[in-house]
Design an enzyme around this catalytic site. Structure first.
Site, PDB file in Angstrom:
ATOM      1  N   GLY A  93      -8.075  -6.466   3.720  1.00 12.18           N
ATOM      2  CA  GLY A  93      -9.233  -6.447   4.876  1.00 12.18           C
ATOM      3  C   GLY A  93      -8.882  -7.528   6.095  1.00 12.18           C
ATOM      4  N   CYS A 119       6.692 -39.416 -10.661  1.00  8.44           N
ATOM      5  CA  CYS A 119       4.775 -39.591 -11.078  1.00  8.44           C
ATOM      6  C   CYS A 119       4.133 -39.558  -9.891  1.00  8.44           C
ATOM      7  CB  CYS A 119       5.353 -40.961 -11.682  1.00  8.44           C
ATOM      8  SG  CYS A 119       6.138 -42.228 -10.503  1.00  8.44           S
ATOM      9  N   ARG A 160      -3.293  -1.477  -6.511  1.00  9.08           N
ATOM     10  CA  ARG A 160      -2.430  -2.684  -5.672  1.00  9.08           C
ATOM     11  C   ARG A 160      -2.881  -3.118  -6.988  1.00  9.08           C
ATOM     12  NH1 ARG A 160      -6.386  -4.609  -0.674  1.00  9.08           N
ATOM     13  NH2 ARG A 160      -7.992  -3.719  -1.657  1.00  9.08           N
ATOM     14  N   MET A 187      -5.943  -6.931   7.725  1.00  9.15           N
ATOM     15  CA  MET A 187      -4.886  -6.334   9.147  1.00  9.15           C
ATOM     16  C   MET A 187      -5.766  -5.065   9.450  1.00  9.15           C
ATOM     17  SD  MET A 187      -0.923  -6.886   8.932  1.00  9.15           S
ATOM     18  CE  MET A 187      -1.567  -6.299   7.028  1.00  9.15           C
ATOM     19  N   TYR A 198      10.286 -35.287 -17.587  1.00 11.23           N
ATOM     20  CA  TYR A 198       9.084 -34.931 -17.277  1.00 11.23           C
ATOM     21  C   TYR A 198       8.444 -35.350 -16.431  1.00 11.23           C
ATOM     22  CZ  TYR A 198       8.893 -40.453 -16.889  1.00 11.23           C
ATOM     23  OH  TYR A 198       9.231 -41.733 -16.441  1.00 11.23           O
ATOM     24  N   SER A 251      12.399 -42.902 -12.457  1.00 10.24           N
ATOM     25  CA  SER A 251      10.980 -42.233 -11.581  1.00 10.24           C
ATOM     26  C   SER A 251      11.298 -42.025 -10.344  1.00 10.24           C
ATOM     27  CB  SER A 251       9.704 -42.768 -12.377  1.00 10.24           C
ATOM     28  OG  SER A 251       8.638 -42.302 -11.880  1.00 10.24           O
ATOM     29  N   LYS A 290       1.195  -1.115   0.022  1.00 13.95           N
ATOM     30  CA  LYS A 290       0.142  -0.361   0.044  1.00 13.95           C
ATOM     31  C   LYS A 290       0.564   1.580  -0.001  1.00 13.95           C
ATOM     32  CE  LYS A 290      -3.750  -0.182   2.243  1.00 13.95           C
ATOM     33  NZ  LYS A 290      -4.334  -0.608   3.759  1.00 13.95           N
ATOM     34  N   HIS A 298     -17.348  -7.602   0.772  1.00 15.53           N
ATOM     35  CA  HIS A 298     -16.192  -8.584   1.466  1.00 15.53           C
ATOM     36  C   HIS A 298     -16.030  -9.909   0.582  1.00 15.53           C
ATOM     37  CE1 HIS A 298     -14.753 -10.811   3.945  1.00 15.53           C
ATOM     38  NE2 HIS A 298     -13.418 -10.332   4.155  1.00 15.53           N
ATOM     39  N   ARG A 335      -2.877   3.300   8.343  1.00  9.48           N
ATOM     40  CA  ARG A 335      -3.652   1.889   7.654  1.00  9.48           C
ATOM     41  C   ARG A 335      -1.974   1.170   7.930  1.00  9.48           C
ATOM     42  NH1 ARG A 335      -3.860   5.178   2.144  1.00  9.48           N
ATOM     43  NH2 ARG A 335      -5.489   3.154   1.946  1.00  9.48           N
TER      44      ARG A 335
HETATM   45  P1  ADP Z   1      -7.731  -1.621   3.890  1.00  7.59           P
HETATM   46  O1  ADP Z   1      -6.055  -2.952   3.727  1.00  7.59           O
HETATM   47  O2  ADP Z   1      -8.654  -3.036   4.396  1.00  7.59           O
HETATM   48  O3  ADP Z   1      -7.781  -1.757   2.466  1.00  7.59           O
HETATM   49  P2  ADP Z   1      -6.861   0.502   4.524  1.00  7.59           P
HETATM   50  O4  ADP Z   1      -6.181   1.142   4.899  1.00  7.59           O
HETATM   51  O5  ADP Z   1      -7.325   0.907   2.782  1.00  7.59           O
HETATM   52  O6  ADP Z   1      -7.428  -0.489   4.516  1.00  7.59           O
HETATM   53  O7  ADP Z   1      -8.494   2.090   4.616  1.00  7.59           O
HETATM   54  C1  ADP Z   1      -9.610   1.483   5.632  1.00  7.59           C
HETATM   55  C2  ADP Z   1     -10.486   2.395   4.466  1.00  7.59           C
HETATM   56  O8  ADP Z   1     -10.395   3.435   4.364  1.00  7.59           O
HETATM   57  C3  ADP Z   1     -10.444   2.281   3.173  1.00  7.59           C
HETATM   58  O9  ADP Z   1     -11.478   2.393   2.186  1.00  7.59           O
HETATM   59  C4  ADP Z   1      -9.441   3.525   2.226  1.00  7.59           C
HETATM   60  O10 ADP Z   1     -10.007   3.854   1.352  1.00  7.59           O
HETATM   61  C5  ADP Z   1     -10.407   4.176   3.981  1.00  7.59           C
HETATM   62  N1  ADP Z   1      -8.977   4.991   4.057  1.00  7.59           N
HETATM   63  C6  ADP Z   1      -7.735   5.109   4.188  1.00  7.59           C
HETATM   64  N2  ADP Z   1      -7.511   5.975   4.193  1.00  7.59           N
HETATM   65  C7  ADP Z   1      -7.791   7.409   4.032  1.00  7.59           C
HETATM   66  C8  ADP Z   1      -7.950   8.969   4.218  1.00  7.59           C
HETATM   67  N3  ADP Z   1      -6.644   9.184   4.747  1.00  7.59           N
HETATM   68  N4  ADP Z   1      -9.071   9.320   3.448  1.00  7.59           N
HETATM   69  C9  ADP Z   1     -10.406   8.456   4.056  1.00  7.59           C
HETATM   70  N5  ADP Z   1     -10.136   7.793   4.203  1.00  7.59           N
HETATM   71  C10 ADP Z   1      -9.033   7.016   4.170  1.00  7.59           C
HETATM   72 MG    MG Z   2     -10.027  -3.365   5.738  1.00 10.94          MG
HETATM   73 MG    MG Z   3      -7.685  -0.291   1.715  1.00 14.92          MG
END
Ligand code: ADP
Ligand code: MG
Ligand code: MG
Length: 907
Positions: A109, A855, A343, A111, A875, A787, A31, A459, A100
């Site tokens: 999702g 095998c 990503r 962590m 093979y 083999s 990220k 999700h 984050r």
């Molecule tokens: P994940 O790894 O679970 O996607 P994120 O770190 O991306 O977690 O953040 C969770 C949510 O919060 C995401 O929807 C992200 O877009 C939003 N978010 C993260 N940072 C900001 C920010 N600085 N301003 C607004 N929304 C944010």
């Molecule tokens: Mg999340």
């Molecule tokens: Mg995110």
């Protein structure tokens, strides 16, 4: 707080966004590297900084908060204040940040993230005074909830329960309908939860909030679902997560604000064109949580064409730059677009093939690179069957086709039950109102997933696609009640837990009962060389055929099949097998034919039994060789322990005892019992089997070899080019091999002489005992080929019987972290693999032209094929349905080995 200049200068644990780039995912997490790269590209990313994975690893080592970390964070915050023109905790110009998680490899999702850090009573009061009460309380309640869950470890359902109760009390259908007063009450209620459960309120010093949030994000690396996910994806446990601290931008600031998730192409079908969901007046993960149904991006385009155009431009930039499907999070604050994350996008297996090949068509990548963008596991899921079309069959319910596939199973309504029932060997379908990261174990266990809420980027949808699970989301009118364990359909029909349903993830439909399935379009096309089906599946089929053809061109590994019967052989050929690498002859003697072996060992008309065995073998070998004309067929001598052909000792003892009691015990029964007892072994796996039969029942080997020789000569006399080979199982010492070889060559010569000709067949040895591998040089002197039988080699190297290990302790070993993967599924490179590599090297040194094959189960395991390719085997021989998977992997591994392209960032 003061910071010494040296510390600020060192900055070892903290990097500004503009100091990083996409190549730094190891240090900054995926990220962070993505945010840095987007800043470089000039995309509208809010400013921020990154606490490195190194800091996290230091913390994970147990030494507490790394020395100097906080000073560096404070310095970076000063910079951030400077750049944003706002101040952390200052009510007149408040800076709020998100904290984050983000590791080297994407763990969506899995962590934690805390948003709105910096909100305090004073900040809220100022915002209220400025007429932004709803926004203030909405942000505040989010912070309290996320802080409570993530930092203080409070069970999230306590907050959810209050929220649900408040919605009920105010008659609000969704959170969006809660007004400022309601949200203020909610904030107070949430804070009471904090006090009740931890004795402390939310810190009013934003620096405390930040400091503890950073540590909590570190700690989320070891949360339960993160660990489960890593085990499943094979991500190492010691990498740690980076922490991204980013200035908040607000999608929850009224109707001209909102948040969204999108892809540069359709991640379900792979079709070109931007694709995604947007939710007005929403923050963070509201859009994927399924709490409100989001709008399609095209709808956003109608409402705000300029914004849509701007977003599309950024998406094109990203796809061109990364040369692959990207997944993007964005937020609109009062009409202004911000990109918050990118990503490489998770995609369905079908989309993976289609996108890879269409990027080639578009001139973005070449075929070699396209081949590295797909893998054997994905092809495997595309070969899975689909439902047979039945005219007039009406579904129980319709939803969104979130992850393609066909599966049936018993309905369950929570992740725990899904895992429990699956462990009992049942097929389950998990139905939920929506899923959250806590349901990961259930998604992993279930064959299919249904949710009543949520879109194509929810999700459930994203996780199911990544796992290749069939999934239907947003099932209109379906009511799922996990407490009462029942689902109710729009018409009022109820489906209690355990009801069998069939889920069509390709069409987005749910049917009652268990539907019939048929081969997939991809599998049909591979075996017939044609495509059929809908537009999408045509494109997918075309892409698979294109990449398979390219893989065949690139691959150095031959692909053979383990096949015992002509039907299996025909299937193997259709899937592209270049021969039979393993024909197990024991199948000829199982079932009703077991009596032949019993007669043989009881000495009761032994000659007659042998003649019958030989006649049977002659018929079977003849049709097998005929089917595989022009291709090698490796016939392995009888391998399993004798007891597999004999009656069960306990059962027979009981029968005999009962007979004795009744006075009906006859000589026949007594003799059977005596023989069975004589041949009984307490550990048959390590007993009298394979080449060891030479000492007690050489006649059975003679019969097999004679039959193969007769079949060969008869077919060759008819002008057929048949290519049988002989293989000796379970050899530990070269003397066993030379004895077997001498005996077999004698028989071949006898048969040939009787036909007035000569016959020499290649004779190879299965290397499946550690001692064979250790003495490979000696064996090679007397073997035309090796083999590797990696199933037995794994059992005997580890000293574990596969069945016992899998039934009793392997799962516990995995859970305890003693082993990362099942060595019976994926080759254990360090141990078994080392034996294979050593035997291959020594064998080839002793005899340069020595053929090498494998095998065991591992030869068909996509994750093991790279190992075999590197080891230089000629093979692989796998079960017929796996042949296309191995062809694809063999080509892909050759490209990876050649190092034509780096794939370090395609994960
Ligand atoms: P994940 O790894 O679970 O996607 P994120 O770190 O991306 O977690 O953040 C969770 C949510 O919060 C995401 O929807 C992200 O877009 C939003 N978010 C993260 N940072 C900001 C920010 N600085 N301003 C607004 N929304 C944010
Ligand atoms: Mg999340
Ligand atoms: Mg995110």
């Amino acid at each position: 707080m003061t910071t010494t200049p040296e510390r600020t200068a060192r900055r070892a644990f903290v990097l500004e966004l503009h100091e990083g780039d996409r190549t730094m995912a190891g240090l900054l997490g995926g990220k962070g590297a993505g945010l840095a790269e987007m800043s470089r590209l000039g995309l509208p990313v809010p400013p921020g900084f990154i606490v490195t994975t190194e800091a996290c690893r230091a913390w994970l080592s147990g030494a507490g908060e790394p020395e100097g970390l906080w000073d560096q964070i404070e310095a970076a915050m000063l910079d951030l204040e400077h750049r944003s023109g706002l101040r952390f905790g200052d009510p007149s110009a408040p800076l709020l940040v998100s904290v984050r998680s983000g590791a080297r490899f994407s763990m969506p999702g899995m962590m934690e993230t805390v948003l709105d850090v910096g909100m305090t009573d004073a900040v809220a009061a100022t915002l209220v005074a400025r007429g932004e009460a709803r926004f203030a309380w909405d942000s505040y309640r989010r912070l309290v909830q996320m802080y409570g869950r993530t930092v203080l470890g409070i069970n999230g359902s306590l907050f959810d329960a209050q929220l649900t109760e408040l919605r009920r009390a105010t008659g609000a259908a969704t959170d969006a309908e809660l007004d400022a007063a309601a949200l203020e009450r909610l904030t107070a209620g949430f804070r009471r939860i904090l006090v009740e459960h931890t004795g402390g309120d939310l810190p009013q010093d934003p620096r405390d909030q930040l400091r503890r949030a950073v540590i909590a994000v570190f700690a989320s690396w070891n949360g339960e679902r993160a660990r489960l996910y890593r085990a499943h994806e094979g991500i190492p446990d010691d990498l740690g997560t980076a922490v991204n601290v980013v200035q908040m931008v607000f999608g929850n600031r009224g109707e001209h604000s909102g948040s969204g998730v999108c892809f540069t192409r359709d991640p379900v079908s792979g079709a070109p064109g931007v694709f995604g969901d947007y939710l007005p007046d929403a923050q963070g993960e509201d859009v994927v949580s399924g709490s409100r149904s989001p709008m399609d991006l095209s709808e956003l385009g109608r409402r705000d064409p300029a914004l849509h155009e701007e977003l599309s431009t950024h998406l094109r930039t990203l796809e061109q730059h990364y040369r692959d499907l990207c997944d993007v999070e964005f937020t609109v604050e009062r009409g202004r677009l911000w990109i918050l994350q990118t990503r490489l996008g998770k995609r369905s297996p079908a989309a993976a093939f289609r996108i890879a090949v269409e990027l080639v068509d578009e001139g973005v990548i070449d075929l070699d690179e396209a081949l590295t963008r797909v893998d054997g596991t994905q092809l495997q899921t595309l070969l899975h069957p689909t439902f047979t079309t039945v005219e007039g069959l009406t579904p129980l319910a319709h939803g969104l086709a979130a992850s393609p596939g066909a599966a049936y199973g018993q309905l369950v309504f929570d992740a725990a039950t899904a895992m429990e029932w699956t462990a009992l060997g049942r097929a389950v379908v998990l139905a939920r109102p929506e899923t959250s990261p806590d349901d990961f174990g259930g998604l992993l266990a279930a064959r299919a997933v249904i949710t009543s809420r949520g879109g194509l980027t929810s999700h459930a949808a994203v996780v199911a696609r990544g796992l290749g699970r069939t999934c239907v989301t947003g099932v209109e009118g379906l009511l799922v009640d996990p407490v009462a364990r029942v689902a109710t359909l729009p018409g009022g029909v109820t489906l209690p837990e355990g009801t069998v349903v069939s889920v069509d993830g390709t069409a987005g439909e749910v049917y009652a009962g268990q539907r019939d399935i048929e081969p997939s379009a991809v599998s049909t096309a591979i075996s017939q060389g044609t495509g059929r089906g809908t537009e999408t599946s045509d494109r997918t089929v075309r892409a698979v055929l294109t990449l398979l053809a390219h893989a065949d061109l690139r691959g150095h590994l031959g692909v053979m099949a383990n096949a015992d019967t002509p039907e299996e052989a025909r299937m193997a050929k259709r899937f592209g097998a270049e021969g039979i690498g393993l024909c197990r002859t024991e199948h000829m003697l199982l079932g009703e034919r077991r009596v032949l072996v019993e007669r043989l060992v009881t000495d009761e008309n032994r000659a007659g039994a042998l003649a019958e065995i030989e006649a049977l073998a002659l018929t079977e070998f003849t049709s097998l060789l005929e089917t595989m004309e022009g291709l090698p067929v490796v016939v392995r001598l009888l391998d399993p322990p004798m007891h597999e052909f004999l009656p069960d000792l306990v059962e027979l003892s009981v029968t005999a005892a009962v007979a004795a009691e009744r006075g009906t015990l006859d000589v026949m029964l007594e003799r059977r019992l005596a023989t069975t007892r004589r041949w009984h072994e307490s550990n048959p796996m390590l007993g009298l089997r394979g080449v060891r039969l030479l000492t007690v029942l050489p006649q059975i080997i003679d019969a097999q070899v004679r039959a193969l020789a007769e079949a060969t000569l008869a077919l060759r006399a008819r002008g057929l080019d048949v290519r049988p080979e002989l293989m000796v199982p379970l050899v530990a010492d070269v003397a066993e091999l030379t004895a077997a070889r001498e005996r077999m060559e004698g028989i071949l010569a006898d048969v040939a002489r009787a036909h007035g000709t000569t016959l020499h067949l290649p004779i190879g040895v299965m290397v499946e005992l550690p001692r064979a591998a250790l003495t490979a040089a000696a064996l090679a002197e007397h073997a035309d080929f090796f083999s590797f039988g990696t199933n037995d080699l794994t059992q005997t190297s580890w000293g574990m019987s596969r069945d016992d290990a899998e039934a009793n302790f392997l799962a516990a070993y995995r859970e305890a972290g003693i082993i990362a993967t099942d060595p019976f599924k994926t080759i254990d490179e360090a141990g078994v693999g080392a034996l294979v590599a050593m035997a291959a090297r020594d064998g080839r040194q002793a005899r340069p032209g020595l053929g090498l094959g494998a095998c065991g189960e591992h030869a068909g395991d996509p994750a093991s094929i790279g190992f075999f390719a590197r080891t230089g085997v000629d093979y692989l021989s796998c079960s017929p349905p796996r042949v296309p998977v191995v062809r694809l992997e063999a080509g892909r591994q050759a490209v990876l080995l050649a190092g034509t392209r780096s794939t370090s960032d395609t994960r």
